[in-house]
Write an enzyme that holds these catalytic residues in place. Sequence first.
Site, PDB file in Angstrom:
ATOM      1  N   ASP A 150      37.075  16.688   3.628  1.00  0.00           N
ATOM      2  CA  ASP A 150      36.054  17.626   3.132  1.00  0.00           C
ATOM      3  C   ASP A 150      36.156  18.947   3.897  1.00  0.00           C
ATOM      4  OD1 ASP A 150      35.167  16.545   5.563  1.00  0.00           O
ATOM      5  OD2 ASP A 150      33.050  16.650   5.019  1.00  0.00           O
TER       6      ASP A 150
ATOM      7  N   ASP B 125      38.846  19.400   9.510  1.00  0.00           N
ATOM      8  CA  ASP B 125      39.667  18.822   8.426  1.00  0.00           C
ATOM      9  C   ASP B 125      40.911  19.678   8.190  1.00  0.00           C
ATOM     10  OD1 ASP B 125      37.645  16.790   6.786  1.00  0.00           O
ATOM     11  OD2 ASP B 125      36.606  18.500   7.646  1.00  0.00           O
TER      12      ASP B 125
ATOM     13  N   ASN C  97      31.171  18.495   4.059  1.00  0.00           N
ATOM     14  CA  ASN C  97      30.827  19.711   4.800  1.00  0.00           C
ATOM     15  C   ASN C  97      30.315  20.807   3.868  1.00  0.00           C
ATOM     16  OD1 ASN C  97      31.432  18.950   7.461  1.00  0.00           O
ATOM     17  ND2 ASN C  97      33.622  19.170   7.066  1.00  0.00           N
TER      18      ASN C  97
ATOM     19  N   THR D 193      38.433  11.586   6.436  1.00  0.00           N
ATOM     20  CA  THR D 193      37.821  12.436   7.464  1.00  0.00           C
ATOM     21  C   THR D 193      36.562  13.127   6.923  1.00  0.00           C
ATOM     22  OG1 THR D 193      39.208  14.346   6.902  1.00  0.00           O
ATOM     23  CG2 THR D 193      40.045  12.837   8.597  1.00  0.00           C
TER      24      THR D 193
ATOM     25  N   PHE E  80      27.696  12.650  11.071  1.00  0.00           N
ATOM     26  CA  PHE E  80      27.604  13.289   9.750  1.00  0.00           C
ATOM     27  C   PHE E  80      28.277  12.487   8.628  1.00  0.00           C
ATOM     28  CE2 PHE E  80      29.271  16.225   6.518  1.00  0.00           C
ATOM     29  CZ  PHE E  80      28.089  16.800   6.067  1.00  0.00           C
ATOM     30  N   ASN E  81      29.537  12.098   8.791  1.00  0.00           N
ATOM     31  CA  ASN E  81      30.261  11.465   7.671  1.00  0.00           C
ATOM     32  C   ASN E  81      29.589  10.170   7.213  1.00  0.00           C
ATOM     33  OD1 ASN E  81      32.183  13.481   7.631  1.00  0.00           O
ATOM     34  ND2 ASN E  81      33.606  12.372   8.979  1.00  0.00           N
TER      35      ASN E  81
ATOM     36  N   HIS F 211      37.256  16.745  15.810  1.00  0.00           N
ATOM     37  CA  HIS F 211      37.058  15.398  15.292  1.00  0.00           C
ATOM     38  C   HIS F 211      38.223  14.875  14.441  1.00  0.00           C
ATOM     39  CE1 HIS F 211      32.762  15.824  16.293  1.00  0.00           C
ATOM     40  NE2 HIS F 211      32.726  16.934  15.582  1.00  0.00           N
ATOM     41  N   ASP F 212      38.451  15.518  13.305  1.00  0.00           N
ATOM     42  CA  ASP F 212      39.233  14.888  12.240  1.00  0.00           C
ATOM     43  C   ASP F 212      40.714  14.661  12.548  1.00  0.00           C
ATOM     44  OD1 ASP F 212      36.925  14.666  10.777  1.00  0.00           O
ATOM     45  OD2 ASP F 212      37.289  16.464   9.576  1.00  0.00           O
TER      46      ASP F 212
HETATM   47  C1  BDR Z   1      32.510  15.110  11.063  1.00  0.00           C
HETATM   48  O1  BDR Z   1      31.586  15.851  10.265  1.00  0.00           O
HETATM   49  C2  BDR Z   1      32.182  16.992   9.755  1.00  0.00           C
HETATM   50  O2  BDR Z   1      31.345  18.109   9.907  1.00  0.00           O
HETATM   51  C3  BDR Z   1      33.505  17.155  10.436  1.00  0.00           C
HETATM   52  O3  BDR Z   1      34.458  17.706   9.567  1.00  0.00           O
HETATM   53  C4  BDR Z   1      33.858  15.758  10.854  1.00  0.00           C
HETATM   54  O4  BDR Z   1      34.549  15.087   9.834  1.00  0.00           O
HETATM   55  C5  BDR Z   1      32.023  15.094  12.484  1.00  0.00           C
HETATM   56  O5  BDR Z   1      30.765  14.510  12.555  1.00  0.00           O
HETATM   57 CA    CA Z   2      35.475  16.238   7.951  1.00  0.00          CA
END
Ligand code: BDR
Ligand code: CA
Length: 313
Positions: free
Chosen positions: A9, A14, A38, A123, A164-165, A238-239
């Site tokens: 996303d 990402d 996102n 991701t 978040f994801n 993160h991703d």
């Molecule tokens: C995740 O949430 C998104 O904002 C980032 O791309 C990542 O995948 C981190 O919590």
């Molecule tokens: Ca992401």
Amino acid sequence: MVAVILDCDPGHDDALAILLAAADPSLDLLAITTVAGNQTLDKCTLNARRVCTVAGITGVPIAAGADRPLRRPRRVAAHIHGESGLDGPAFGEPTVGVSDEPAVELMRGLLLDRPEPVTLVPTGPLTNIATLLDRYPEVREGIAEIVLMGGSTGRGNTSPYAEFNIAVDPEAAEIVFGSGLDVTMVGLNATHQALVTPDVVARIRAVGTDVADVCADLMTFYAAAYERVYGLPGPPLHDPMAVARVIDRSVVGCVPAPVRVETAGTYTSGATAVDLHHVTGEPDNALVAVDVDVRRYFDLVVEAVTRVGLTQR
Ligand code: BDR
Ligand code: CA
């Protein structure tokens, strides 16, 4: 080479996951699929096309997937990724197109056609992956493993305990963690070990190509957002860490554990309950990332930025 499908996303982190998956010589990136997360699906899909255009990634199909979670209203992360989902650098009109096939259909075709099982690397929210498993159970044999960025063994970033994801689509996450497939969770407890501090941005910019400049500009915007929202000295990358785990298992050390997704919970909806100490007696259903070789991780990312720059010439 390990065949992978990146379900994302984009999203600043990402974007670097796309570069790493496309450029690392140990991976064969079969497709990029997009999901609302996102930002809205349209924006995330446009962003995937923008990243591929800037990086000269052609020949990897991009397919659009779910435009909302399975059962919940859509929510986006504009406070981190901006109104476009990829605020910071200026992008021209993308020349890389989008597939006519929806993401889930494209994934199904690839998973059934390939002689060797394929690794899925989600991701973003897990809506596409859950839909795929639900709608086409015959693809299971074609999946080597699912290595996802999401969740946490401790605190969250979207609510006190939810990442978040997973928070965006907990019902989808519950399907994936309950699938019985080999699932690896690369969560916040791991990704927060790798902060993109100014020296990391400088390393990326020093690569000296157009794509490196775009990546450095992306990380600069992303860093300002993380400083403003969380007071961190650099944003967690993160991703790409899920991609790095597929490239080299020693970069992201994991332990087996039972992981359950909270789908109710007045204050904890979307939390991952990770029983690291096995106090519940529940069976393990995932590998959970705990240790990160941060230097090697950033080396992989900088090498990928360098490689895509070279293929541009
Ligand atoms: C995740 O949430 C998104 O904002 C980032 O791309 C990542 O995948 C981190 O919590
Ligand atoms: Ca992401």
